[in-house]
Design an enzyme around this catalytic site. Structure first.
Site, PDB file in Angstrom:
ATOM      1  N   LYS A 112      -4.462   3.992   5.951  1.00 52.57           N
ATOM      2  CA  LYS A 112      -5.151   5.172   6.480  1.00 52.57           C
ATOM      3  C   LYS A 112      -5.589   6.010   5.285  1.00 52.57           C
ATOM      4  O   LYS A 112      -4.772   6.686   4.664  1.00 52.57           O
ATOM      5  CB  LYS A 112      -4.246   5.976   7.407  1.00 52.57           C
ATOM      6  N   GLU A 118      -1.232   8.451   3.044  1.00 53.66           N
ATOM      7  CA  GLU A 118      -1.163   9.111   4.348  1.00 53.66           C
ATOM      8  C   GLU A 118      -0.491   8.270   5.415  1.00 53.66           C
ATOM      9  O   GLU A 118       0.247   8.779   6.248  1.00 53.66           O
ATOM     10  CB  GLU A 118      -2.571   9.498   4.806  1.00 53.66           C
ATOM     11  N   ASP A 177      -7.089   8.873   3.054  1.00 47.40           N
ATOM     12  CA  ASP A 177      -7.073  10.334   3.161  1.00 47.40           C
ATOM     13  C   ASP A 177      -8.405  10.872   2.650  1.00 47.40           C
ATOM     14  O   ASP A 177      -8.513  11.359   1.527  1.00 47.40           O
ATOM     15  CB  ASP A 177      -5.914  10.898   2.334  1.00 47.40           C
TER      16      ASP A 177
END
Length: 307
Positions: free
Chosen positions: A19, A158, A21
């Protein structure tokens, strides 16, 4: 297409990726001309001139991905924040270039690929020559979600996004076929007001935050002052808040006096992201820290996240 918060899925039907950021961006090349846009449709082509090479990738292609800026080898939303809101010259951009982490291809040579399964779309993406572009990379896929969670946690990243290999792409929709799992809590909120610093009425000392409720109103979620000190942050917020000033509070219930004292109320149209340590029993964000304005998120998409 948007990911749904949830526990990490398991099984052979799922693929896993970092994921990132950063800032969600759609890159659309038509007749050899590139346009970069946020999910809300704002044109940000001039914000990232170092991505101009995408126009050479194919005469007709649409890519979905995340623009990230590395800080110490790890994507940093804070480092990217000043690039999100205004155009920059190519020389400024190349002094500290962003990277476009591509994770999906939605159209190629005039063919709509959104009804094809993710595994097929990713195979198509892999056939594109992204290696020839210094500022563009394909977001890697991994088969082991738990291992990726461990690695991203160790590196201070993240989190992870899990995607079903057979998932089709539905633009703008939040799908259970994409699941996001994060190491830290974050929350997108609407600004409903602000307060000046005690030592200067010209500087923003705190933002009053809200989250839409089930009745169509907005619930007060607390105030945030940490993360507002930078001059670039102050300038962006001042420019955004001035046109939406209003006389009345936009919150559905009473705002505690300690928070409302000296407040300037605003229409709840500006989306911001904050990091936090969870929610209190009273429904307030615990120790929130301002991360930035999110032009790539619609106010209607905001909901209270876990934490």
């Amino acid at each position: 297409m948007l990911a749904t918060p949830g526990p990490l899925p398991t099984g052979d039907d799922w693929l896993f990726e970092v994921k990132w950021d950063g800032m969600r961006v759609i890159a659309d090349v038509a007749d050899g001309t590139l346009q970069l846009a946020t999910r809300t449709g704002r044109d940000v082509t001039a914000n990232f001139p170092e991505l101009a090479g995408l126009a050479e990738l194919a005469p007709d292609v649409v890519l979905d991905g995340e623009v990230v800026l590395l800080d110490g080898g790890v994507p940093s939303f804070d480092a990217l924040a000043h690039r999100m809101h205004s155009a920059v010259s190519p020389s400024v951009a190349l002094a500290r270039p962003v990277t476009f982490m591509v994770f999906d291809v939605l159209r190629l040579y005039g063919v709509d690929l959104t009804d094809r399964p993710l595994a097929e779309r990713r195979a198509t993406l892999d056939r594109l020559d992204l290696d020839g572009l210094d500022t563009v990379a394909s977001s890697p896929l991994y088969p082991d979600g738990e291992a990726l969670m461990a690695v991203t946690g160790e590196r201070g990243m993240e989190g992870v996004v899990a995607k079903r290999a057979d998932s089709v792409y539905r633009a703008g929709r939040r799908s259970p076929s994409w699941v996001k799992v994060t190491h830290r809590y974050s929350q997108t909120c609407l600004i409903g007001g602000w307060r000046s610093e005690r030592t200067s009425v010209l500087r923003i000392g705190a933002l009053l935050l809200g989250v839409p409720d089930d009745d169509g109103g907005m619930t007060f979620a607390g105030r945030v002052g940490s993360g507002l000190a930078g001059s670039a942050v102050q300038q962006v917020l001042a420019e955004r808040l001035a046109p939406v000033t209003t006389a009345a509070s936009p919150f559905g219930g009473d705002v505690p006096r300690v928070d409302a004292n000296g407040a300037h109320w605003t229409e709840p149209t500006i989306v911001v992201e904050v990091a936090h340590l969870g929610w209190t029993a009273a429904g307030r964000l615990r120790q929130p820290v301002f991360r930035g304005v999110r032009d790539d998120v619609e106010p209607s998409e905001i909901r209270r996240e876990r934490g």
